[in-house]
Motif scaffolding. Structure first.
Motif, PDB file in Angstrom:
ATOM      1  N   TYR A 198       4.217 -27.617  71.737  1.00 26.36           N
ATOM      2  CA  TYR A 198       3.075 -27.144  72.528  1.00 26.36           C
ATOM      3  C   TYR A 198       1.802 -27.159  71.686  1.00 26.36           C
ATOM      4  CZ  TYR A 198       0.732 -24.007  75.932  1.00 26.36           C
ATOM      5  OH  TYR A 198      -0.106 -23.445  76.858  1.00 26.36           O
ATOM      6  N   ALA A 199       1.932 -26.720  70.435  1.00 28.77           N
ATOM      7  CA  ALA A 199       0.772 -26.699  69.543  1.00 28.77           C
ATOM      8  C   ALA A 199       0.221 -28.101  69.323  1.00 28.77           C
ATOM      9  CB  ALA A 199       1.150 -26.057  68.212  1.00 28.77           C
ATOM     10  N   SER A 200       1.101 -29.094  69.223  1.00 33.32           N
ATOM     11  CA  SER A 200       0.630 -30.458  68.990  1.00 33.32           C
ATOM     12  C   SER A 200      -0.197 -30.972  70.164  1.00 33.32           C
ATOM     13  CB  SER A 200       1.811 -31.390  68.721  1.00 33.32           C
ATOM     14  OG  SER A 200       2.558 -31.644  69.896  1.00 33.32           O
ATOM     15  N   LEU A 201       0.190 -30.598  71.386  1.00 32.71           N
ATOM     16  CA  LEU A 201      -0.575 -31.010  72.563  1.00 32.71           C
ATOM     17  C   LEU A 201      -1.924 -30.301  72.610  1.00 32.71           C
ATOM     18  CD1 LEU A 201       2.252 -30.953  75.271  1.00 32.71           C
ATOM     19  CD2 LEU A 201       1.504 -32.870  73.852  1.00 32.71           C
ATOM     20  N   ALA A 202      -1.914 -28.991  72.342  1.00 30.61           N
ATOM     21  CA  ALA A 202      -3.160 -28.227  72.363  1.00 30.61           C
ATOM     22  C   ALA A 202      -4.095 -28.672  71.238  1.00 30.61           C
ATOM     23  CB  ALA A 202      -2.851 -26.742  72.233  1.00 30.61           C
ATOM     24  N   ARG A 203      -3.512 -28.993  70.095  1.00 35.12           N
ATOM     25  CA  ARG A 203      -4.329 -29.423  68.954  1.00 35.12           C
ATOM     26  C   ARG A 203      -5.035 -30.740  69.245  1.00 35.12           C
ATOM     27  NH1 ARG A 203      -4.399 -32.356  64.239  1.00 35.12           N
ATOM     28  NH2 ARG A 203      -5.217 -31.273  62.384  1.00 35.12           N
ATOM     29  N   THR A 249      -2.145 -40.957  76.127  1.00 33.57           N
ATOM     30  CA  THR A 249      -1.230 -42.016  76.528  1.00 33.57           C
ATOM     31  C   THR A 249       0.189 -41.554  76.203  1.00 33.57           C
ATOM     32  OG1 THR A 249      -1.183 -43.189  74.401  1.00 33.57           O
ATOM     33  CG2 THR A 249      -2.976 -43.740  75.941  1.00 33.57           C
ATOM     34  N   PRO A 250       1.180 -42.018  76.949  1.00 31.94           N
ATOM     35  CA  PRO A 250       2.554 -41.607  76.662  1.00 31.94           C
ATOM     36  C   PRO A 250       2.993 -41.934  75.243  1.00 31.94           C
ATOM     37  CG  PRO A 250       2.424 -42.614  78.835  1.00 31.94           C
ATOM     38  CD  PRO A 250       1.084 -42.820  78.193  1.00 31.94           C
ATOM     39  N   VAL A 251       2.563 -43.092  74.727  1.00 36.13           N
ATOM     40  CA  VAL A 251       2.986 -43.485  73.377  1.00 36.13           C
ATOM     41  C   VAL A 251       2.388 -42.546  72.339  1.00 36.13           C
ATOM     42  CG1 VAL A 251       2.855 -45.286  71.622  1.00 36.13           C
ATOM     43  CG2 VAL A 251       3.348 -45.897  74.002  1.00 36.13           C
ATOM     44  N   ARG A 252       1.106 -42.248  72.445  1.00 35.85           N
ATOM     45  CA  ARG A 252       0.475 -41.333  71.491  1.00 35.85           C
ATOM     46  C   ARG A 252       1.102 -39.954  71.564  1.00 35.85           C
ATOM     47  NH1 ARG A 252      -6.047 -42.493  72.218  1.00 35.85           N
ATOM     48  NH2 ARG A 252      -6.085 -44.605  71.303  1.00 35.85           N
ATOM     49  N   THR A 253       1.328 -39.491  72.767  1.00 31.51           N
ATOM     50  CA  THR A 253       1.937 -38.173  72.931  1.00 31.51           C
ATOM     51  C   THR A 253       3.349 -38.151  72.378  1.00 31.51           C
ATOM     52  OG1 THR A 253       0.614 -37.783  74.914  1.00 31.51           O
ATOM     53  CG2 THR A 253       2.547 -36.385  74.605  1.00 31.51           C
ATOM     54  N   LEU A 254       4.103 -39.204  72.605  1.00 33.02           N
ATOM     55  CA  LEU A 254       5.467 -39.285  72.100  1.00 33.02           C
ATOM     56  C   LEU A 254       5.488 -39.221  70.576  1.00 33.02           C
ATOM     57  CD1 LEU A 254       8.487 -39.736  72.675  1.00 33.02           C
ATOM     58  CD2 LEU A 254       8.046 -42.194  72.543  1.00 33.02           C
ATOM     59  N   LEU A 255       4.633 -39.990  69.927  1.00 28.85           N
ATOM     60  CA  LEU A 255       4.602 -40.000  68.463  1.00 28.85           C
ATOM     61  C   LEU A 255       4.158 -38.650  67.917  1.00 28.85           C
ATOM     62  CD1 LEU A 255       3.064 -43.538  67.803  1.00 28.85           C
ATOM     63  CD2 LEU A 255       5.435 -42.826  67.454  1.00 28.85           C
ATOM     64  N   ARG A 256       3.156 -38.067  68.563  1.00 25.88           N
ATOM     65  CA  ARG A 256       2.625 -36.787  68.094  1.00 25.88           C
ATOM     66  C   ARG A 256       3.677 -35.689  68.212  1.00 25.88           C
ATOM     67  NH1 ARG A 256      -1.280 -36.539  71.416  1.00 25.88           N
ATOM     68  NH2 ARG A 256      -2.812 -37.530  70.074  1.00 25.88           N
ATOM     69  N   THR A 257       4.339 -35.624  69.338  1.00 30.63           N
ATOM     70  CA  THR A 257       5.315 -34.547  69.540  1.00 30.63           C
ATOM     71  C   THR A 257       6.600 -34.791  68.763  1.00 30.63           C
ATOM     72  OG1 THR A 257       5.975 -35.637  71.619  1.00 30.63           O
ATOM     73  CG2 THR A 257       4.413 -33.822  71.773  1.00 30.63           C
ATOM     74  N   TRP A 258       6.964 -36.054  68.574  1.00 31.47           N
ATOM     75  CA  TRP A 258       8.141 -36.355  67.734  1.00 31.47           C
ATOM     76  C   TRP A 258       7.911 -35.830  66.330  1.00 31.47           C
ATOM     77  CZ3 TRP A 258       8.135 -39.548  63.353  1.00 31.47           C
ATOM     78  CH2 TRP A 258       9.396 -39.745  62.771  1.00 31.47           C
TER      79      TRP A 258
END
Length: 235
Positions: free
Chosen positions: A201-206, A221-230
């Motif tokens: 959650y913090a990674s999305l808010a950040r 984008t799904p790819v950026r979000t996937l890498l960030r949350t992974w």
């Protein structure tokens, strides 16, 4: 509306505000996913109360109701649909209820960044203590700090310049809201301490705060979000 549909309505409201969660959610065990969203939905209720505009009386009344509700959860009694998932957990609900009045005081523009942090420190600590139980993860490191920074970042996102410390406004160095975003971002690493759902959650808010700090539109984008949350979710 049935209790089940009322619960789904609350959970869907949070998911609508955080559509990126659909990419992050697979990193949460399947059996835990609704519980995670229920908890973050409750925190969104508190964020809305903190960041209310106009007449504060309805929000203050709602906050008082939530204080009573959380104390009833401590006694294994609940009225709100979110209680179906959260109330059975033996979390420090009464302690969280005791910390809620800090949200009222925190609506006033802080004198400086230090006061902004201090005003919500007890609330953040209470939230982190509940999360340790909700997510069944022993507290390691300063787990309250990410909650604190995220709460302030969410306040900036929703309240705008009203959330900016007066010292930054008075300094007159360009966009004070952007400067406050930059200061918050400096104390918010890409991977924080705490349970995995909090880290996700913090990674999305950040990422939202990062866009504000850089004066640009958030590009999701799904790819950026996937890498960030992974990365954020790694143990």
């Amino acid at each position: 509306m049935t209790t089940s549909s009322a619960l789904d309505s609350f959970l869907d409201k949070w998911r609508t505000r955080w559509p990126e969660w659909s990419v992050a959610e697979p990193f949460v065990p399947l059996a835990q996913r609704n519980l995670v969203v229920a908890w973050f939905t409750l925190l969104q209720e508190f964020d809305d109360i903190l960041n209310t505009g106009g007449d504060p009386m309805p929000a203050d009344a709602k906050l008082a109701w939530w204080g009573e509700e959380l104390r009833s959860w401590a006694g294994q009694r609940s009225r709100h649909p979110l209680g179906r998932l959260l109330e059975p957990l033996r979390a420090p609900w009464a302690e969280l209820a005791q910390a809620l009045p800090a949200l009222v005081d925190a609506r006033a523009a802080p004198l400086d960044p230090a006061q902004a942090m201090a005003g919500l420190q007890a609330y953040a600590a209470a939230v982190a203590a509940v999360e340790a139980v909700v997510f069944d993860t022993p507290a390691r490191g300063d787990v309250a700090a990410p909650v604190l920074v995220q709460t302030l970042a969410q306040r900036l996102h929703e309240a705008g310049v009203a959330a900016v410390p007066r010292s930054l406004l008075d300094a007159g160095h360009g966009d004070a809201a952007q400067l406050w975003a930059q200061q918050l971002l400096a104390g918010w690493p890409a991977r924080v301490a705490g349970p995995r759902p909090r880290r996700l959650y913090a990674s999305l808010a950040r990422s939202r705060l990062q866009a504000r700090a850089q004066g640009r539109e958030l590009k999701v984008t799904p790819v950026r979000t996937l890498l960030r949350t992974w990365w954020a979710g790694r143990g």
